[in-house]
Design a protein around this motif. Sequence first.
Motif, PDB file in Angstrom:
ATOM      1  N   GLU A 210      -6.092  10.818  54.536  1.00  0.00           N
ATOM      2  CA  GLU A 210      -5.519  10.794  53.191  1.00  0.00           C
ATOM      3  C   GLU A 210      -6.214  11.822  52.313  1.00  0.00           C
ATOM      4  O   GLU A 210      -5.568  12.522  51.527  1.00  0.00           O
ATOM      5  CB  GLU A 210      -5.678   9.414  52.551  1.00  0.00           C
ATOM      6  CG  GLU A 210      -4.994   8.281  53.303  1.00  0.00           C
ATOM      7  CD  GLU A 210      -5.923   7.610  54.287  1.00  0.00           C
ATOM      8  OE1 GLU A 210      -7.107   8.011  54.361  1.00  0.00           O
ATOM      9  OE2 GLU A 210      -5.471   6.691  54.997  1.00  0.00           O
ATOM     10  N   LEU A 211      -7.540  11.903  52.460  1.00  0.00           N
ATOM     11  CA  LEU A 211      -8.285  12.889  51.681  1.00  0.00           C
ATOM     12  C   LEU A 211      -7.897  14.298  52.111  1.00  0.00           C
ATOM     13  O   LEU A 211      -7.730  15.183  51.288  1.00  0.00           O
ATOM     14  CB  LEU A 211      -9.786  12.682  51.874  1.00  0.00           C
ATOM     15  CG  LEU A 211     -10.368  11.362  51.357  1.00  0.00           C
ATOM     16  CD1 LEU A 211     -11.794  11.212  51.828  1.00  0.00           C
ATOM     17  CD2 LEU A 211     -10.320  11.317  49.851  1.00  0.00           C
ATOM     18  N   GLN A 212      -7.737  14.461  53.421  1.00  0.00           N
ATOM     19  CA  GLN A 212      -7.335  15.769  53.934  1.00  0.00           C
ATOM     20  C   GLN A 212      -6.031  16.230  53.309  1.00  0.00           C
ATOM     21  O   GLN A 212      -5.870  17.383  52.935  1.00  0.00           O
ATOM     22  CB  GLN A 212      -7.107  15.690  55.438  1.00  0.00           C
ATOM     23  CG  GLN A 212      -8.340  15.740  56.265  1.00  0.00           C
ATOM     24  CD  GLN A 212      -7.960  15.826  57.734  1.00  0.00           C
ATOM     25  OE1 GLN A 212      -7.121  16.611  58.140  1.00  0.00           O
ATOM     26  NE2 GLN A 212      -8.574  14.993  58.533  1.00  0.00           N
ATOM     27  N   TYR A 213      -5.101  15.284  53.193  1.00  0.00           N
ATOM     28  CA  TYR A 213      -3.789  15.640  52.674  1.00  0.00           C
ATOM     29  C   TYR A 213      -3.904  16.215  51.271  1.00  0.00           C
ATOM     30  O   TYR A 213      -3.388  17.287  50.967  1.00  0.00           O
ATOM     31  CB  TYR A 213      -2.887  14.400  52.678  1.00  0.00           C
ATOM     32  CG  TYR A 213      -1.581  14.593  51.962  1.00  0.00           C
ATOM     33  CD1 TYR A 213      -0.578  15.372  52.523  1.00  0.00           C
ATOM     34  CD2 TYR A 213      -1.346  14.009  50.720  1.00  0.00           C
ATOM     35  CE1 TYR A 213       0.624  15.559  51.872  1.00  0.00           C
ATOM     36  CE2 TYR A 213      -0.163  14.189  50.062  1.00  0.00           C
ATOM     37  CZ  TYR A 213       0.828  14.963  50.636  1.00  0.00           C
ATOM     38  OH  TYR A 213       2.013  15.152  49.978  1.00  0.00           O
ATOM     39  N   VAL A 214      -4.624  15.489  50.407  1.00  0.00           N
ATOM     40  CA  VAL A 214      -4.778  15.958  49.035  1.00  0.00           C
ATOM     41  C   VAL A 214      -5.519  17.293  49.027  1.00  0.00           C
ATOM     42  O   VAL A 214      -5.138  18.227  48.310  1.00  0.00           O
ATOM     43  CB  VAL A 214      -5.527  14.914  48.189  1.00  0.00           C
ATOM     44  CG1 VAL A 214      -5.735  15.426  46.789  1.00  0.00           C
ATOM     45  CG2 VAL A 214      -4.767  13.609  48.165  1.00  0.00           C
ATOM     46  N   ALA A 215      -6.550  17.394  49.857  1.00  0.00           N
ATOM     47  CA  ALA A 215      -7.308  18.641  49.913  1.00  0.00           C
ATOM     48  C   ALA A 215      -6.405  19.793  50.350  1.00  0.00           C
ATOM     49  O   ALA A 215      -6.435  20.871  49.761  1.00  0.00           O
ATOM     50  CB  ALA A 215      -8.477  18.488  50.877  1.00  0.00           C
TER      51      ALA A 215
ATOM     52  N   GLU B 190     -11.250  11.566  55.927  1.00  0.00           N
ATOM     53  CA  GLU B 190     -10.119  10.733  56.309  1.00  0.00           C
ATOM     54  C   GLU B 190      -8.812  11.479  56.040  1.00  0.00           C
ATOM     55  O   GLU B 190      -8.749  12.313  55.139  1.00  0.00           O
ATOM     56  CB  GLU B 190     -10.118   9.432  55.504  1.00  0.00           C
ATOM     57  CG  GLU B 190     -11.175   8.430  55.904  1.00  0.00           C
ATOM     58  CD  GLU B 190     -12.517   8.718  55.269  1.00  0.00           C
ATOM     59  OE1 GLU B 190     -12.629   9.734  54.544  1.00  0.00           O
ATOM     60  OE2 GLU B 190     -13.457   7.943  55.519  1.00  0.00           O
TER      61      GLU B 190
ATOM     62  N   THR C  93     -15.197  21.267  54.495  1.00  0.00           N
ATOM     63  CA  THR C  93     -15.727  19.931  54.728  1.00  0.00           C
ATOM     64  C   THR C  93     -14.702  18.857  54.388  1.00  0.00           C
ATOM     65  O   THR C  93     -14.594  17.841  55.077  1.00  0.00           O
ATOM     66  CB  THR C  93     -16.995  19.710  53.875  1.00  0.00           C
ATOM     67  OG1 THR C  93     -17.887  20.774  54.150  1.00  0.00           O
ATOM     68  CG2 THR C  93     -17.653  18.401  54.204  1.00  0.00           C
TER      69      THR C  93
ATOM     70  N   TYR D 169       2.000  14.183  58.023  1.00  0.00           N
ATOM     71  CA  TYR D 169       1.926  14.839  56.722  1.00  0.00           C
ATOM     72  C   TYR D 169       0.782  15.845  56.651  1.00  0.00           C
ATOM     73  O   TYR D 169       0.854  16.824  55.923  1.00  0.00           O
ATOM     74  CB  TYR D 169       1.843  13.808  55.581  1.00  0.00           C
ATOM     75  CG  TYR D 169       0.718  12.796  55.663  1.00  0.00           C
ATOM     76  CD1 TYR D 169      -0.551  13.104  55.198  1.00  0.00           C
ATOM     77  CD2 TYR D 169       0.928  11.519  56.177  1.00  0.00           C
ATOM     78  CE1 TYR D 169      -1.583  12.179  55.258  1.00  0.00           C
ATOM     79  CE2 TYR D 169      -0.100  10.591  56.246  1.00  0.00           C
ATOM     80  CZ  TYR D 169      -1.353  10.921  55.789  1.00  0.00           C
ATOM     81  OH  TYR D 169      -2.378  10.014  55.852  1.00  0.00           O
TER      82      TYR D 169
ATOM     83  N   SER E  32     -12.619  17.447  57.129  1.00  0.00           N
ATOM     84  CA  SER E  32     -13.089  16.571  58.200  1.00  0.00           C
ATOM     85  C   SER E  32     -13.149  15.126  57.727  1.00  0.00           C
ATOM     86  O   SER E  32     -13.628  14.258  58.435  1.00  0.00           O
ATOM     87  CB  SER E  32     -14.462  17.037  58.683  1.00  0.00           C
ATOM     88  OG  SER E  32     -15.345  17.082  57.596  1.00  0.00           O
TER      89      SER E  32
ATOM     90  N   ASN F  59     -18.988  12.772  47.618  1.00  0.00           N
ATOM     91  CA  ASN F  59     -17.702  12.257  47.147  1.00  0.00           C
ATOM     92  C   ASN F  59     -16.721  13.415  46.995  1.00  0.00           C
ATOM     93  O   ASN F  59     -16.930  14.333  46.203  1.00  0.00           O
ATOM     94  CB  ASN F  59     -17.935  11.549  45.806  1.00  0.00           C
ATOM     95  CG  ASN F  59     -16.688  10.868  45.299  1.00  0.00           C
ATOM     96  OD1 ASN F  59     -15.592  11.407  45.399  1.00  0.00           O
ATOM     97  ND2 ASN F  59     -16.853   9.677  44.755  1.00  0.00           N
ATOM     98  N   SER F  60     -15.634  13.361  47.733  1.00  0.00           N
ATOM     99  CA  SER F  60     -14.724  14.498  47.771  1.00  0.00           C
ATOM    100  C   SER F  60     -14.050  14.745  46.430  1.00  0.00           C
ATOM    101  O   SER F  60     -13.690  15.870  46.108  1.00  0.00           O
ATOM    102  CB  SER F  60     -13.667  14.278  48.845  1.00  0.00           C
ATOM    103  OG  SER F  60     -12.967  13.099  48.574  1.00  0.00           O
TER     104      SER F  60
ATOM    105  N   ASN G 213      -3.448  14.345  67.074  1.00  0.00           N
ATOM    106  CA  ASN G 213      -3.415  13.018  66.454  1.00  0.00           C
ATOM    107  C   ASN G 213      -3.563  13.064  64.932  1.00  0.00           C
ATOM    108  O   ASN G 213      -3.796  12.055  64.305  1.00  0.00           O
ATOM    109  CB  ASN G 213      -4.469  12.109  67.079  1.00  0.00           C
ATOM    110  CG  ASN G 213      -5.814  12.806  67.205  1.00  0.00           C
ATOM    111  OD1 ASN G 213      -5.949  13.951  66.790  1.00  0.00           O
ATOM    112  ND2 ASN G 213      -6.789  12.121  67.740  1.00  0.00           N
ATOM    113  N   ASP G 214      -3.397  14.223  64.341  1.00  0.00           N
ATOM    114  CA  ASP G 214      -3.290  14.280  62.886  1.00  0.00           C
ATOM    115  C   ASP G 214      -2.005  13.574  62.467  1.00  0.00           C
ATOM    116  O   ASP G 214      -0.991  13.683  63.160  1.00  0.00           O
ATOM    117  CB  ASP G 214      -3.190  15.739  62.406  1.00  0.00           C
ATOM    118  CG  ASP G 214      -4.531  16.458  62.423  1.00  0.00           C
ATOM    119  OD1 ASP G 214      -5.552  15.767  62.325  1.00  0.00           O
ATOM    120  OD2 ASP G 214      -4.540  17.692  62.533  1.00  0.00           O
ATOM    121  N   PRO G 215      -2.032  12.881  61.316  1.00  0.00           N
ATOM    122  CA  PRO G 215      -0.764  12.328  60.838  1.00  0.00           C
ATOM    123  C   PRO G 215       0.199  13.471  60.503  1.00  0.00           C
ATOM    124  O   PRO G 215      -0.233  14.572  60.178  1.00  0.00           O
ATOM    125  CB  PRO G 215      -1.142  11.580  59.557  1.00  0.00           C
ATOM    126  CG  PRO G 215      -2.608  11.447  59.576  1.00  0.00           C
ATOM    127  CD  PRO G 215      -3.150  12.523  60.451  1.00  0.00           C
TER     128      PRO G 215
END
Lengths: 418, 966
Positions: B314-319, B312, B307, B350, B310, B269-270, B346-348
């Motif tokens: 949305e999680l990447q953004y916060v990370a 989703e 990690t 943001y 890699s 869990n991130s 193809n990254d969003p």
Amino acid sequence: MIDSLFLINHSGDIFLEKHWKSVISRSVCDYFFEAKEKAVDPENVAPVLQTPHHYLISIYRDKIFFLSAIQTEVPPLFVIEFLHRVGDTFLDYFGECSETVIKDNVVIVYELLEEMLDNGFPLATESNVLKEMIKPPNILRSVVNTLTGGSNVGNTLPTGQLSNVPWRRAGVKYTNNEAYFDVIEEIDAILDKSGTTVFAEIQGVIEACVRLTGMPDLTLSFMNPRLLDDVSFHPCVRFKRWESERVLSFIPPDGNFTLMSYQVSSQNLVAIPVYVKQNISFLEAGSCGRLDITIGPKQTMGKTVEGLMVTVHMPKAVLTVNLTATQGTHTYDLATKVLVWDIGKLNPQKLPNLRGSLSMQPGAPKPEENPSLNIDLKIQQLAISGLKVSRLDMYGEKYKPFKGVKYLTKAGKFQVRT
Amino acid sequence: MQEWANQLCENRQFGSKMTDSKYFTTTKKGEIFELKAELNSDKKEKKKEAVKKVIASMTVGKDVSALFPDVVNCMQTDNLELKKLVYLYLMNYAKSQPDMAIMAVNTFVKDCEDPNPLIRALAVRTMGCIRVDKITEYLCEPLRKCLKDEDPYVRKTAAVCVAKLHDINAQLVEDQGFLDTLKDLISDSNPMVVANAVAALSEIAESHPNSNLLDLNPQTINKLLTALNECTEWGQIFILDCLANYTPRDDRESQSICERVTPRLSHANSAVVLSAVKVLMKFMEMLPKDLDYYGTLLKKLAPPLVTLLSAEPELQYVALRNINLIVQRRPEIMKHEMKVFFVKYNDPIYVKLEKLDIMIRLASQANIAQVLAELKEYATEVDVDFVRKAVRAIGRCAIKVEQSAERCVSTLLDLIQTKVNYVVQEAIVVIKDIFRKYPNKYESVIATLCENLDSLDEPEARAAMIWIVGEYAERIDNADELLESFLEGFHDESTQVQLQLLTAIVKLFLKKPTETQELVQQVLSLATQDSDNPDLRDRGYIYWRLLSTDPVAAKEVVLAEKPLISEETDLIEPTLLEELICHIGTLASVYHKPPSAFVEGSRGVQHKRLPCSAGSGESVDSPETSSTAGVSDAPPAVIPSQGDLLGDLLNLDLTPTTTGPPPPAVSTGMQLGAMDLLGGGLDSLLGGDLGGNPAIGAGFGAAPAAMPASFGAPGSGGLDDLFDLGSGVGMPMGAYSPPKSVWLQAMKAKGLEISGTFARRAGVIQMEMTLTNKAMSVMTDFAIQFNRNSFGLSPAGPLQVLTPLSPNQSIEVALPLNTSGPVMKMDPLNNLQVAVKNNIDVFYFSCQYPISMLFVEDGKMERQIFLATWKDIPNENESQFQIKDCHLSSDAVSNKLQGSNIFTIAKRTVDGQDMLYLSVKLTNGIWVLAELRIQAGNPNYTISLKCRAPEVSQCVFQSYEAVLKN
């Protein structure tokens, strides 16, 4: 904590809302719609938005926006993780996560949401626990329920809820005891024009399907655990044992689950299974361009590359294509400007090639950029990182289970710049 | 047509028999009616189906509240699913039907005793979700039991319920001692209970930042760390966030906590991972840098962060937003991980922008070649925002890594050759900065830049180009022509460009004075004469003056050496960064703003600081934090004083009487409301003490004459009110009336709040009240009664509340009083017991009225009678008081007192001491005589009161004091 959840479909209709504290008016979504409008593509809507009184945290999956409204400071990752968990649960219960299926099962959805969150605090999110409280729908049961007046809701406290192994229910029984593990690796890579690797890494997961009676305690060991320097585990894995002995020791959940995911990062050399020779060019003044793509095997460890597919997002100015492929089929979608070349199996003796001309909109300027190629492929019975499972032992139960390991390598975000 | 549609509907209904969507198809008129019938059906199955239909309608936002009683009737059942469904319904609609919801209470209370823990927990959980006061009252007992239930499932549910209850009624939770019980649960044997208790306490603590609810000490920390290993992923997040608030005593403790938290970095869990990162980042500060463990920890932090990227998007953004902070604080963690931040097409968007930001932060000599190649790739992408940022990033690399500057410049030149408009403009803006950083190094490219002059249409790019031309005017042959071309449309340019053009031409003139004289005059006149922008005009004048008086000085000023620009741009200010590191994983870390900047109603959110490393000696802990907390508390304290200031200003405006002897005309104007009350008093005043001054007399005489008749009339209430409004803080214009105070608290009166005051307006005593409905239902049928009291006060008419008082509404009521009611001596004398009735109940409260409102208008005693009476009253009836800290002159005093019907009979001055003789008559005919001694320069006045009924003296004195001090 999480105050409210809104499910919003692609066209911007709120088709379900659930409030865990006081009711927040739907109008709060207007801020989200504004952002959605601005972002054009649904994928590009920023996941965290601020409004005068609420924070809106959303995810976009399966063509649905899961939008949560929040009033207090709360870790956004917590919310995002939870929202994904909601999506996973729907998938688990109904086999898909779509507007239709949610509407079809709205009462179960509502019961699930109520069970998953209490006052904004997660309550039960493990699929095992949930399924004991709220039975998943199936046609047979609804017929039986109708006849007997039974219900979809369990009457007893789920056993796993409070034990030290909340992920496993008690009293599991099978006639055939089996444990299967799939080692699935995805290659994320960016190759530049000349074919050199700009960036490459491997995302791996071990998916398990365990149907074992009782309370089995499993130990999975690897031939080469040194490869794994960056791992994340299912909560059932005992971290201490991994730290000291590099083995996975765990009491498994019942059924399908992801045992671990790992990353073989750019520090190690990542084998790239195919090479791509390509030449895409647009003539400066004229109204046409040329395309020539050849794919060949590179580091396949002697295995066959299957399911090979190339996707190209053409510049807007490309009207039609006139191409011939030596192998497979190709299609060009005029509306989305996407060229898909479905090759299939890669034959090292006769390399597949796609070539021909592109016709451009007359008078349009030369595209500034050549399109990237997205490669899709599959290699059975190979983990490209070289990871190998050496053995699986079971303790705590007497019977002999049936065991099996499969390997699969896939292309993840594998792109070639041109 | 409608018929046909209905039929279609029914067909579809048939087709999808097995699914819930059938619940949506009943959109016909009699739907509610049909459901009602089905809900009251005898068949269990039919009932359940009906409730399901109701829930389905509810989820899509249809109003089915009309079915409340019918649904509640289904609650008493042994079918758990049906029960749950009814509970779902209750939670949604109980608030709008509080009276009906009461019907459910019994079942809830019964369910809380059920042998099945699932049902016990469900009941207490649902009760907590029903935000109706009446239900909340009944919740306390079951909740207390459930908090001590033998089953941990019930306990953990009850823990959350305390947080719910606190949200509804914080006072109740404190009074009932639930907070202590909750604290005890931190030591519970079950980790799930511990986690929920921590979560509930954290949420409650957020609304009481200084309450010290989560009192962390080594013992509790140990318990939390044990629970951390065993509880669910969500529980781990709560516990980790709570741990992050702890400040370890020393580096040993810090290290041992770090060791026990590190395994969480491998969680799937991130959110758990990021919370663990927060704890480690914070506690790492305390570890000595030479410790082996410190290095190990640094190494362990990188992989989990990678990690997260890699997951989703949305999680990447916060990370990424958090990694941005981490990289600024400890660049060494991610220094080898540059490649994971490379952008995928193809990254969003943001995610792309955030990755780019971090790439620049990580850029160093070692990896610059790679980074540049990537950036160049990005600069040809499609998304305009992203491309712009990429071009800027190239410029920032040049400034940051000197060795790469040359390569960056040539990359930028390549990009300029693409002639893509926005790429060229961005490139020029960054090249300007490169010139600043490395003067006299890359001027060879100027020629290329000049070629693109015409395509620049954005102010920032134009300004940058003009700056370059001005700065290097001596090397550009046709600099004057170039600048002149901009001058044509001078007034259409933005201010930024205008200012830059002005400076550039002055530079040009100083470098090539001979051929550009005309140009400089032109620009100076444009800037100073034709422009309405003060900045531009002022700069123009300064240059003009400089050039005309001392060209050498001008040269020194305008062509002075510029300070170098810093390597890093957009760095977060260090103290803010420290605070944000403490908030990793929270919204603050996403916005890169401290929580106090955006958390709604930030109730003095404590600023968090990183702990200090053991090596640095001075320890920054609680005293420091509390002092910063103090700072954050300060602003609210300032606001009321601003209010005071406003009050003071108004006072100054309206009442110059407070300072020195007043010009009488003004004071007359001031006392419009009391005009008619002055009556004969005015004459005698004039005739007596002030009579000797004709000018003042004339002023007094003239003013009333000049006034429109209506002003003098007793009914000048409107004006009176106006003054009241203006004075805001209760500045008395006529008779003194204290500010409103709360007489009846909403909590004690089922939601009815009454605040009020007494006033004497135009000879009528009034009780002025504000009635506020803080309950959920409408209030009607108000009535009021007084108990017997010392002066026989009683309502002169009924309480006039004509319209029903709906929730959250307030109403102002003025109740005229007379003094003809039954009399009973009260203690204190001015105590008044009141009963107020409405449709809900009868409520009692008591209040004290200022006795000054009983001073009647004809309270001026004849001088002779005064003297006689004074002598007549025995000396034991005299009482003396001190009025402290009063800075009024004697005239001001008598003016002020007169406003409240305290009349000055005479004034004498003996030995620099002013003696005022005053008289007051109460409604029941009691006279109170007074002698007030005012010594010049002494703020303490002495007052002697003489009265035949000495009991009133104390009250009367209080009134004097109140009147004088307000």
